[in-house]
Design an enzyme around this catalytic site. Structure first.
Site, mmCIF file in Angstrom:
data_model
loop_
_atom_site.group_PDB
_atom_site.id
_atom_site.type_symbol
_atom_site.label_atom_id
_atom_site.label_comp_id
_atom_site.label_asym_id
_atom_site.label_seq_id
_atom_site.Cartn_x
_atom_site.Cartn_y
_atom_site.Cartn_z
ATOM 1 N N ASP A 239 -16.212 4.981 -11.970
ATOM 2 C CA ASP A 239 -15.995 4.162 -10.774
ATOM 3 C C ASP A 239 -17.071 3.085 -10.630
ATOM 4 O OD1 ASP A 239 -14.460 6.494 -10.549
ATOM 5 O OD2 ASP A 239 -14.479 6.420 -8.368
ATOM 6 N N HIS A 300 -7.668 3.799 -6.446
ATOM 7 C CA HIS A 300 -7.891 2.687 -5.517
ATOM 8 C C HIS A 300 -7.190 1.403 -5.972
ATOM 9 C CE1 HIS A 300 -10.843 3.993 -2.382
ATOM 10 N NE2 HIS A 300 -10.863 5.033 -3.198
ATOM 11 N N HIS A 348 -8.401 8.582 -14.940
ATOM 12 C CA HIS A 348 -9.237 8.425 -13.754
ATOM 13 C C HIS A 348 -9.444 9.740 -13.015
ATOM 14 C CE1 HIS A 348 -11.172 6.678 -10.288
ATOM 15 N NE2 HIS A 348 -10.334 7.357 -9.521
ATOM 16 N N HIS A 423 -13.684 9.470 -10.640
ATOM 17 C CA HIS A 423 -13.048 9.885 -9.381
ATOM 18 C C HIS A 423 -13.929 10.726 -8.463
ATOM 19 C CE1 HIS A 423 -9.606 10.393 -6.824
ATOM 20 N NE2 HIS A 423 -9.361 11.657 -7.134
#
EC number: 3.1.3.16
Length: 540
Positions: A239, A300, A348, A423
């Protein structure tokens, strides 16, 4: 998955906008419904559907595709939101992701102790040198790492492919006109903006340029499979969340493209102050080096999530809503997962009870929104957990948690040795799950100015030795000072007089944005001892 905050040393000025701290109340809306936990935080007048309805009559918007099957189907076309969306409070609540690892309770690992135990082979402010067993790479700079297969499954929605790609009415900025020289100039301006250490009211690129980048990226993503098959070496990034200056630090430490190959695991936007610059630089590098630089989709990269947690507001404030809609169209085309050398499965979020064969991922039709349930939802949202059961509802309120048995069965069935995912905030930037069968990588240090976490990048060498490079958490003042030093070095390199042969080399480096790779305020952490490699079975 603990919930305690880190021992952050940053002041209130470092935290993002006005978002409050994380709490479990964010995720108790429903058991596995993505929109169930998101809709309650969106005003009906501000829902993604309502926001885009008046923008264009173009029906090719992938975010508005209706599902042709039941809600519990594993199909990955979107399900339209109902019109009666509950009201959103004035101050948006924090996102249901990333979850917080229990390592945040324990604090940072003792690096000296890790060295003595043999887990850490090298810790330094400079890259590993000498006898560090990284092994020489036989790959040439810029050589493709994308493994291509004939007649590979890659379903694309026909009406999307036949629809003209929108370029905001600028004939000179269509996809065909987006040439290498344009990308070089855009990358240079984006880097200049990052090294300025200022968050400006507007973006350094024009709206027409942003539209052209998104349109070109959209077509490129669809030309490559939903399940990428990559060879090593490659650096795997977790991320980023709009922390643009930390992204530049990452490239300074690991090498600006194409000096290193990259695989990003998603979550490029939201929470951070410069999501636009972050995603634009990543898209430009993807267009510049399409077979050396790869971006996966995170949870996201979704209309509903970005609408609540910052990116929509940033687009509206600094560009316009149509720019946000264009980014959503691009996010809907991102690949979903990747394999590295056929041994490391990268995604992810995590695994899914709907995943029985890799063709299940290859068969995900794009463009697609993230559905309420099913395979795509799980790949972006699920989490590993220490538990007896195979699967249980995720406390995020979306998807599932899965246990060790699920991971072991998955690795054995598909002949993988490791699952690499993101994540989740982890204290040291990376964290292994039981017996090193899964690793979480999180690359946003000092996340949101609230956590004292490190950022990590996992490097996979050509020999499939795995190492970690760490970004030290810096508060806003230290971060600005670091970037200023990097700016001076960059300007010095670009302005220094050189002899003609060296000048040609520097021009080539500038063309590829290969600037000095200094690792000041960063730590290179190397994991490469025989037992680790043998236990993973990651070998040729």
């Amino acid at each position: 998955m603990g919930q305690s905050h880190s021992k952050g040393n940053s002041g209130p000025g470092d935290s993002l906008q006005s978002y409050p701290s994380f709490s479990r109340s964010d995720t108790k809306e429903s058991l596995r419904s993505l929109r169930g936990s998101i809709r309650s935080k969106i005003r009906s007048s501000d829902s993604p559907r309502g926001s885009t309805a008046g923008l264009s009559d173009d029906k090719s918007d992938a975010a508005s595709v209706k599902s042709t099957t039941s809600r519990r189907s594993s199909t990955n076309q979107s399900v339209q939101s109902p019109d009666d969306t509950p009201s959103q409070p004035d101050a948006p609540e924090p996102p249901p992701s990333p979850s917080l690892s229990s390592s945040l309770k324990r604090g940072h690992k003792d690096v000296n102790a890790m060295q003595q135990s043999g887990e850490v082979d090298h810790v330094s402010d400079v890259p590993p040198t000498g006898a560090a067993p990284t092994g020489p790479s036989t790959q040439k700079v810029g050589e493709s790492i994308l493994i291509k297969r004939e007649n590979q499954l890659n379903p694309i929605l026909d009406f999307i492919m036949n629809a003209p790609l929108e370029t905001s009415g600028s004939p000179g900025m269509g996809m065909g006109a987006l040439k290498s020289i344009d990308l070089d100039d855009m990358i240079s301006r984006l880097l200049d903006a990052g090294y300025s250490t200022k968050v400006t009211k507007t973006v350094c690129l024009k709206n027409a340029e942003i539209m052209a980048i998104c349109s070109a990226a959209r077509e490129l993503f669809l030309s490559q499979p939903a399940l990428l098959e990559l060879s090593a070496p490659v650096k795997i990034v977790g991320d980023v969340h709009g922390q643009y200056t930390d992204l530049i630090r990452l490239f300074e430490m690991c090498g600006f493209p194409p000096a290193s190959n990259y695989l990003f695991l998603g979550d490029y936007v939201d929470r951070g102050k410069q999501s636009l610059e972050t995603i634009l630089l990543l898209l430009c590098y993807k267009l510049k080096y399409p077979e050396n630089f790869f971006l996966l989709r995170g949870n996201h990269e979704c209309a509903n999530v970005t609408r609540v947690y910052g990116f929509y507001d940033e687009c509206k404030r600094r560009c316009n809503i149509k720019i946000w809609k264009t980014f959503i169209d691009t996010f809907n085309c991102l690949p979903i997962a990747a394999t590295v050398a056929g041994k490391i499965f990268c995604v992810h979020g995590g695994l899914s009870p709907s995943l029985s064969h890799m063709d299940d991922i290859r068969g995900i039709a794009r463009p697609t929104d993230v559905p309420d349930y099913g395979l795509l939802n799980d790949l972006l949202w699920s989490d590993p957990a220490d538990m007896e059961e195979d699967w249980e509802p995720n406390e995020r309120g979306v998807s599932y948690c899965f246990g060790k048995k699920v991971i072991m069965n998955f690795l054995q069935r598909h002949d993988f040795d490791l699952v690499c995912r993101a994540h989740m905030v982890v204290e040291d930037g990376y964290e292994f799950y039981q017996d090193r069968i899964l690793v979480t990588v999180f690359s946003a240090p000092n996340y949101c100015g609230e956590f004292d976490n490190w950022g990590a990048i996992m490097s996979v060498s050509g020999e499939l030795l795995c190492s970690f490079e760490l970004l030290k958490p810096l508060d806003s003042t230290a971060l600005k000072n670091h970037i200023k030093k990097g700016r001076k070095e960059r300007n010095s390199m670009l302005s220094s007089p050189v002899s003609p042969p060296l000048l040609r080399f520097v021009v080539a480096k500038e063309d590829h944005n290969l600037f000095v790779q200094h690792r000041r305020d960063a730590c290179g952490l190397f994991l490469a001892y025989p037992s680790l490699v043998t236990s993973w079975g990651i070998s040729r």
